[in-house]
Design an enzyme around this catalytic site. Structure first.
Site, PDB file in Angstrom:
ATOM      1  N   SER A 201      43.776  30.023  30.598  1.00  0.00           N
ATOM      2  CA  SER A 201      42.509  29.865  29.994  1.00  0.00           C
ATOM      3  C   SER A 201      42.347  30.557  28.779  1.00  0.00           C
ATOM      4  O   SER A 201      41.846  30.229  27.428  1.00  0.00           O
ATOM      5  CB  SER A 201      41.345  30.265  31.025  1.00  0.00           C
ATOM      6  OG  SER A 201      41.393  29.466  32.044  1.00  0.00           O
TER       7      SER A 201
ATOM      8  N   ARG B 166      37.548  37.641  27.367  1.00  0.00           N
ATOM      9  CA  ARG B 166      36.909  37.663  28.696  1.00  0.00           C
ATOM     10  C   ARG B 166      35.659  37.339  28.733  1.00  0.00           C
ATOM     11  O   ARG B 166      35.210  36.528  29.653  1.00  0.00           O
ATOM     12  CB  ARG B 166      37.180  38.976  29.268  1.00  0.00           C
ATOM     13  CG  ARG B 166      37.277  38.753  30.542  1.00  0.00           C
ATOM     14  CD  ARG B 166      38.195  40.080  31.452  1.00  0.00           C
ATOM     15  NE  ARG B 166      38.186  39.697  32.739  1.00  0.00           N
ATOM     16  CZ  ARG B 166      39.243  39.633  33.349  1.00  0.00           C
ATOM     17  NH1 ARG B 166      40.438  39.975  32.731  1.00  0.00           N
ATOM     18  NH2 ARG B 166      39.639  39.397  34.577  1.00  0.00           N
TER      19      ARG B 166
ATOM     20  N   HIS C 125      35.582  33.445  28.400  1.00  0.00           N
ATOM     21  CA  HIS C 125      36.118  33.121  29.845  1.00  0.00           C
ATOM     22  C   HIS C 125      35.004  33.089  30.872  1.00  0.00           C
ATOM     23  O   HIS C 125      35.053  32.165  31.584  1.00  0.00           O
ATOM     24  CB  HIS C 125      37.343  33.661  30.166  1.00  0.00           C
ATOM     25  CG  HIS C 125      37.887  33.374  31.155  1.00  0.00           C
ATOM     26  ND1 HIS C 125      37.623  33.885  32.752  1.00  0.00           N
ATOM     27  CD2 HIS C 125      38.729  32.200  31.974  1.00  0.00           C
ATOM     28  CE1 HIS C 125      38.150  33.353  33.687  1.00  0.00           C
ATOM     29  NE2 HIS C 125      38.775  32.311  33.115  1.00  0.00           N
TER      30      HIS C 125
END
Length: 225
Positions: free
Chosen positions: A26, A49, A52
């Protein structure tokens, strides 16, 4: 085997213990989709992050990283600083990574909140005040309650509390949120924030998790087995 190879192997092993292969893929895709961001190192990792966790590739322009904020966060977390959150959801988002890395104590400030909100205030704001007095130098995550962020800023400005090591200010919503973020931006506190209405428990947890992960990997590189 030389020391550099040993350190590299230790870091790779540590990273494998923290990152699921799906997360790694990812991040690779996120990095490609984002293209150049002007960020590097841990600042880039915080952004990745957040994307994500939110699934929002348009989030990047809203991220604000105060000077030295990530470095301060890494240092505090590696030293075992407590993590204070405005909600139980935010605490749940960061507690697993804290347990797997430096075992930082993670507390929702609602543990210090009165059963009933005080007149003209909120339980989160009241709990924030008590928690900060008990845990100076904490890393503070605000993802839902702008009133808690405002109370933190009032106490810091008055000198009633020691400044937190880092404030991750990402309250979500439309009432009092933009104002609290502007106040945070104008403060001298070490901070990471999202502008506008974006934020939430998952995102403050994601930012803290990025810092915990990087601090743990950096330690593995310095102290191989």
């Amino acid at each position: 085997m030389d020391s550099q190879t040993t350190a590299s192997d230790s870091t790779a092993s540590c990273q494998a213990s923290l990152d699921h292969p799906i997360f790694q893929e990812s991040v690779r895709r996120i990095r490609a989709w984002l293209g150049p961001t002007g960020l590097a190192g841990v600042e880039q990792e915080v952004l990745e992050r957040l994307v994500h966790s939110s699934g929002d590739l348009a989030l990047a322009p809203d991220l604000r990283l105060g000077p030295g904020a990530c470095v301060a966060g890494l240092k505090a977390l590696a030293a075992g600083a407590p993590i204070l959150t405005d909600t139980a959801m935010a605490a749940a988002a960061v507690a697993p990574m804290a347990r797997r890395t430096f075992a930082n104590p993670v507390h929702s400030v609602l543990a210090w909140a009165p059963a009933v909100a005080p007149a003209g205030g909120t339980r989160a704001a009241a709990g924030m005040e008590r928690a900060l007095l008990e845990h100076p130098g904490a890393v503070v995550l605000v993802g839902s309650a702008p009133t808690a962020l405002e109370r933190l800023l009032e106490l810091a400005e008055a000198g009633t509390i020691a400044a937190p090591a880092l404030v991750i200010g990402m309250p979500v919503g439309f009432v009092g949120v933009a104002e609290s973020k502007r106040h945070l931006a104008a403060s001298p506190l070490v901070q990471i924030r999202l502008e506008g209405s974006k934020g939430g428990a998952g995102l403050v947890g994601a930012a803290a998790n990025a810092l915990l992960r990087r601090a743990w990997l950096d330690q593995a590189a310095l102290d191989p087995p």
